[in-house]
Structure formats: C-alpha cells, structure tokens
Design an enzyme around this catalytic site. Sequence first.
Site, PDB file in Angstrom:
ATOM      1  N   GLN A 195       0.746  -1.800  -0.467  1.00 15.66           N
ATOM      2  CA  GLN A 195      -0.060   0.290  -0.228  1.00 15.66           C
ATOM      3  C   GLN A 195       0.606   1.176  -0.154  1.00 15.66           C
ATOM      4  O   GLN A 195       0.447   2.082  -0.495  1.00 15.66           O
ATOM      5  CB  GLN A 195      -1.229   0.095   1.497  1.00 15.66           C
ATOM      6  CG  GLN A 195      -2.092  -1.142   1.001  1.00 15.66           C
ATOM      7  CD  GLN A 195      -1.500  -2.732   1.839  1.00 15.66           C
ATOM      8  OE1 GLN A 195      -0.394  -2.354   1.927  1.00 15.66           O
ATOM      9  NE2 GLN A 195      -2.972  -2.740   2.263  1.00 15.66           N
ATOM     10  N   ASP A 236      -6.812   1.276  12.702  1.00 18.80           N
ATOM     11  CA  ASP A 236      -7.404   0.366  11.972  1.00 18.80           C
ATOM     12  C   ASP A 236      -8.648  -0.394  13.320  1.00 18.80           C
ATOM     13  O   ASP A 236      -9.876   0.066  13.005  1.00 18.80           O
ATOM     14  CB  ASP A 236      -7.345  -0.829  11.308  1.00 18.80           C
ATOM     15  CG  ASP A 236      -6.703  -0.915  10.044  1.00 18.80           C
ATOM     16  OD1 ASP A 236      -5.256  -0.887  10.247  1.00 18.80           O
ATOM     17  OD2 ASP A 236      -7.341  -0.895   8.789  1.00 18.80           O
ATOM     18  N   ASN A 246      -3.128  -2.003  13.517  1.00 15.18           N
ATOM     19  CA  ASN A 246      -3.003  -0.619  12.052  1.00 15.18           C
ATOM     20  C   ASN A 246      -1.914  -1.839  11.880  1.00 15.18           C
ATOM     21  O   ASN A 246      -1.365  -3.008  11.723  1.00 15.18           O
ATOM     22  CB  ASN A 246      -1.523   0.392  12.647  1.00 15.18           C
ATOM     23  CG  ASN A 246      -1.548   0.749  11.039  1.00 15.18           C
ATOM     24  OD1 ASN A 246      -3.209   1.031  10.202  1.00 15.18           O
ATOM     25  ND2 ASN A 246      -0.794   1.990  10.523  1.00 15.18           N
TER      26      ASN A 246
END
Lengths: 349, 349
Positions: A195, A236, A246
Amino acid sequence: MHNHIYFTTKDHSLHLLDQRLLPTREEFFVCRTSEEIITALQVMVVRGAPAIGVTAAWGCIIALHEVMQQPQWAVLLHEKLDRLAHARPTAVNLRWAVEHLRGLWAGRGDIPPAELLPLWEYEAAAMQADDIKACQTMGQYGAACIQDGDTVMTHCNAGALATAGYGTALGVIRAAWEAGKKIKVIANETRPFLQGARLTAYELAQDGIPVSVACDNACALLMQRGMVQCVVVGADRIAANGDSANKIGTYGVALLAHEHHIPFYIAAPLSTIDLTIMSGAGIPIEERPAQEVSHIGGTQITPDNVPVFNFAFDVTPARLIAGIITEEGVLRPPYTESIAAAFERQAKK
Amino acid sequence: MHNHIYFTTKDHSLHLLDQRLLPTREEFFVCRTSEEIITALQVMVVRGAPAIGVTAAWGCIIALHEVMQQPQWAVLLHEKLDRLAHARPTAVNLRWAVEHLRGLWAGRGDIPPAELLPLWEYEAAAMQADDIKACQTMGQYGAACIQDGDTVMTHCNAGALATAGYGTALGVIRAAWEAGKKIKVIANETRPFLQGARLTAYELAQDGIPVSVACDNACALLMQRGMVQCVVVGADRIAANGDSANKIGTYGVALLAHEHHIPFYIAAPLSTIDLTIMSGAGIPIEERPAQEVSHIGGTQITPDNVPVFNFAFDVTPARLIAGIITEEGVLRPPYTESIAAAFERQAKK
C-alpha cells in the site's frame, strides 16, 4: 485526489477505484449487490478503516434495495447486514458503520423500506462527508506535530484512498504541507500488499508532495542515519487504553522509532476507537491468503509447498505512541483518560 | 544442496547457479571472462560474502588465463584484479580473496604465468574447500546456541548458496538439525531481492528442514507472540569491535530481538572480519539500482518518477549481538578482545 468512492442512486451501484491495480492502472470496480461489496472488501479493491466503513454503509443500502420488495425484507436485511459487518475482522469502522445504520432503522420502529432507503442514503452521504471533515480537522490538529523541514515516515496508506478523502495520517501530512511547511515523506512500501509503494506514493505524488519509497527493511537504517524526524500512521482499531492495531509492520516501526527517539503518532477518527476493548490483546488480527505473500504480480517468490505467514495487522502498545491525532484534538498519554475525555467532548456537541 | 559454484579447468569457465531465477528455475550462468565474473557479481547471479570471495578467486584465474599470452601480462593482470576487487563494495571477502591470490603471486617473485595458473587453481580449490570446512566447524560451535524445539529466525540467505556450501547461519541451523534438535525456521522474505523467500526457503525445503516464510514486516509481531526463540544471520563485513554489516533490515531485526529478549547471533568466518576497520561507521554501504525496489518480476510497484531508497546493507552495533559464531568458536562480548584472540588462535595453527 478525485473521489474514489461514489454511489449512483439511479441504479444503486457503488463505484470503487480498484486499489489492486494502482499505481499503473486507474479503473473502477462496480458493485451492484451486497455480495459484491463483501468481495470488494475482502479482496481489497478498497481498504483502510474509514474507507471500509463508508463502503459498508453504501453496502447496507444496496442490501436494502435487494430485499425491499419481499415480505420478509426485515429478516433478510438483518442477515445481510450481519454478513457485511463480518466481511473483515479488524477494522472497527466496518461494524461501526453497519450498526450505526441498523440503529437508525431500529429508532424508526416499523418504518417501511421505501422510507428507510432515502433516510439511509442521506445518512451514508453524511457519513462520507463527515469522514472528510474529520480528516481535515485531524489534519489541522496534527499539522502542529510536524516541524518545517521534517522528513515524515508513514507506513501503509492512511490517505485519501483509505478514507472518504483527504486521509488520516496523510491528511496530517497534507495539512502541514498546505500550511507551507517544507516537508518530505518516506513511504514504507508495506509488504505484502504494498500500500505504501502503490497507494501512498501515488496519492502524494499527485498532490506534488515530495515522497520517496523505501523497503520496509530500510526503516532502521534511515532512522539510524537521522533521515526521519517523525512517524505518522493510521489505525484500524484502537483499544480504550490507546493500544493501536494497524497494518502489519507498524509495531516494528514504532519500536524502532522509540529506540531512535523519533516521535510516533497515530492519526484516526474517534470512530476507530473501540471502547468495548480494554487493551490491544482483545483486538482480533486477520490472517489473509498465502498468495499475497508468495506471489507479487505474476511472479512466484517462494518455493512450492513452503508455508507462509500472512498476518494483516499488528498492535502497537500505547507506551510507544507520542500522541493520537483525532478530530477532537491530539490525545496524549495516559490514553485511558484522554480518550474518555475526547468522547465526552464529542458527545456534548 | 548440489555444488552451485564450479570451475571447469578444460575451458577455464566458472559455472554459477543463477540465484536470480530461484526458486522457480534452476539454470547455470557460465562466466568465460573476468568481465562476466564482475557482471555476475554485480547483478547478483551469485551473492553472499563467502560465495562472492570464492567466485572472485576463480575470477582471478580467468583473468590470468585472459592475459597470460601477452608480454605485459603482469601489468594487465594487476588491472584486472583491481577491477575484480571493486566489483562490489561491502563484502570484505571479495577483496580478501583477490588480495590473498595476489599475495601468493607476489611471494613467488617473477613466476611465469604458466606456473602461476596451476598454483592459483590449487589455491582457489582449497579456498572453496576451506570455506565449506569453516562452515561445518561454525555449525558445530553454533548448534550449541540453538535449543531443541526452538524456532529460529533468519534474515536474507546465509546458506549454502551464500558460501561455497553448507552455509554460515544456515550451517548453524543445519548442524542443529543434524544433531537431532527438532527446530523450525522462519525465513524473513528480505526485500528487495527476496533472498529469504527465494533462496533460504528453497535450500532448507530441499534439506527437509521445516521452514516458513514471513514478510519482513511480520518480524515484530512474531517476536511479540513468542514465536521466535533465537535469531541467526550472516554478515558481509565485521569491524574489529564486532559491529556487523549484513543485508538491509538486519539492524532492525536485531533491535526487535533485543527488545523482546531474544538472543541474536551472527555466523561468519574470520575472513569476514576486517581488522582494519575499528567500528561499523567505517564500513561502506552499497546503494543498488532503483529497479530492484520499484519492480518485482514484471510488476511495477511504485509510480513513475517517485524516487526510491535502495541501501543494500545496514550495520548492527555490537551491543545487540549475543555472539559471533566463527570457525574459532562462538565469540562473546567484549568483541574487540574476543575477535583479537580468535585471530591469534588461528595464526598459531
């Protein structure tokens, strides 16, 4: 960044910029059924806790549209909402968004589906707009944590693509940049899904913010050489004590930052904080398909029949976090108190 | 593991198992000129400090064969040896091997090239055999550092493929396994070149030693969960004080191991120790082409025009190292003294 999540009321379809194809291809993935929404979430057409929440909200509307002509629509809808809420386990925003819409429905007693539909559509659009506004407010608060001339490291993508727009960690970086601070960004590539290399670098380059990509392995060297002044990442799910789940690797980055006396910040809206969980030990950690580790694009990188680990997240203990940047200000340790106070401020509004 | 480096005296060619193609293809890369040897080293057909040393030794012989018919052969050979010695900057074994053969030549005054050739061929074969023997001895000493039932993490490939055979870090693991200890191995995939995923997993799977691959990002989580009891890695150059350069990411693994109270070992022959360098600050760190980070196989993973970092090595400070496993025993802190003593023991043999 253009809008990467948009809903068409005409045919009740959700259009998602397919994040699996970036940075080399920009194509939209169209969801016309709630099962397609679940697939999009699970295969990571869209990812990032706030973006997952917004996608799930539109998924509820598509689900409603699927069942509204049937006499048993309410029972069927509950089933579909349950499936949506469990599409992925770690990001609390997913469950939060579904339960928010379900709560709104429950509050209206026996509202007919034809009336629930516009109500939910209005609410989902508001959630999407609120998410962007929360990111911008977070950005304003968080920008003060970044000094002129800093190089900021970030892990994974907590940007416009991970939210309804603007971003959490990248929102903080955008706000600092927009305030005229001459900053640079190092995007950790963030294996296995990359990502950082694919999404964070793409977003920041589009905005003209100087960004370089480093292998996750370079993190310690870059810190040792004084090339990083600050780390900002998303989350998250955050427990009531500040422990933060996370993307896998975040805990390692936080430990390395701590060792090198570099402040490490989390940027996340209050909707990411799960007050029902006391500490990080209670946060479920998703394990994802081996293929994400064993193959990159068309290339097989591990031998046949060798098992791989693919934990999608890890938990950074609160003690390693210098501040949690929220739309209610930058929360500081001890987090149990500052988090509770932030929710109180929000409730009073 | 079959022999992955072999020299054919008939046509003076060096055959190298092409490590760029593993684990999915097993093909040999044939070097017939010293420039092809340099290319093979630079593009990493072969890598790993001891394997680089052995390859360079055979490269000296190919260089000699190229110039031996010319009147100016000695001048030309010195030039070629200089080029070979600088093919890559970090692994000291490269320079060590070339200078060892040059020293042997210097010791024979004006030996004619036709006599130098068999002398060097004998010596290169001996170096290759000695390297395997040193690995096996290291394995015997190092196996005592691994307990029955341990899961051992390793980074990059310090195996048979990184040496003349058997391996340094993987030699220790092999010896523990051969001693009947029921161990498991976690191979960090080791971006960007993926030596762990591609080479370490390949080697250990071939030997039937249980191995799993993890993204480098999973390291901290695996340690946090108690899934790692011990770390053993190789080294490319060790300073006189024990600071050790190894594949990028090693320093981070060492810090994370230290934080989780997991012993972290280096396994390397004395030829990897550079007594002319007092500390890690003096070790040159190679930067390699951006393409290794921006592309994996045929897949582009970063946007066009976004710069990347590609440092090939980092330096782990001696304070994080529980022991340096050598063919002269397991050296313990303070390393300045234990390293000096090991060289004294070796000199007395």
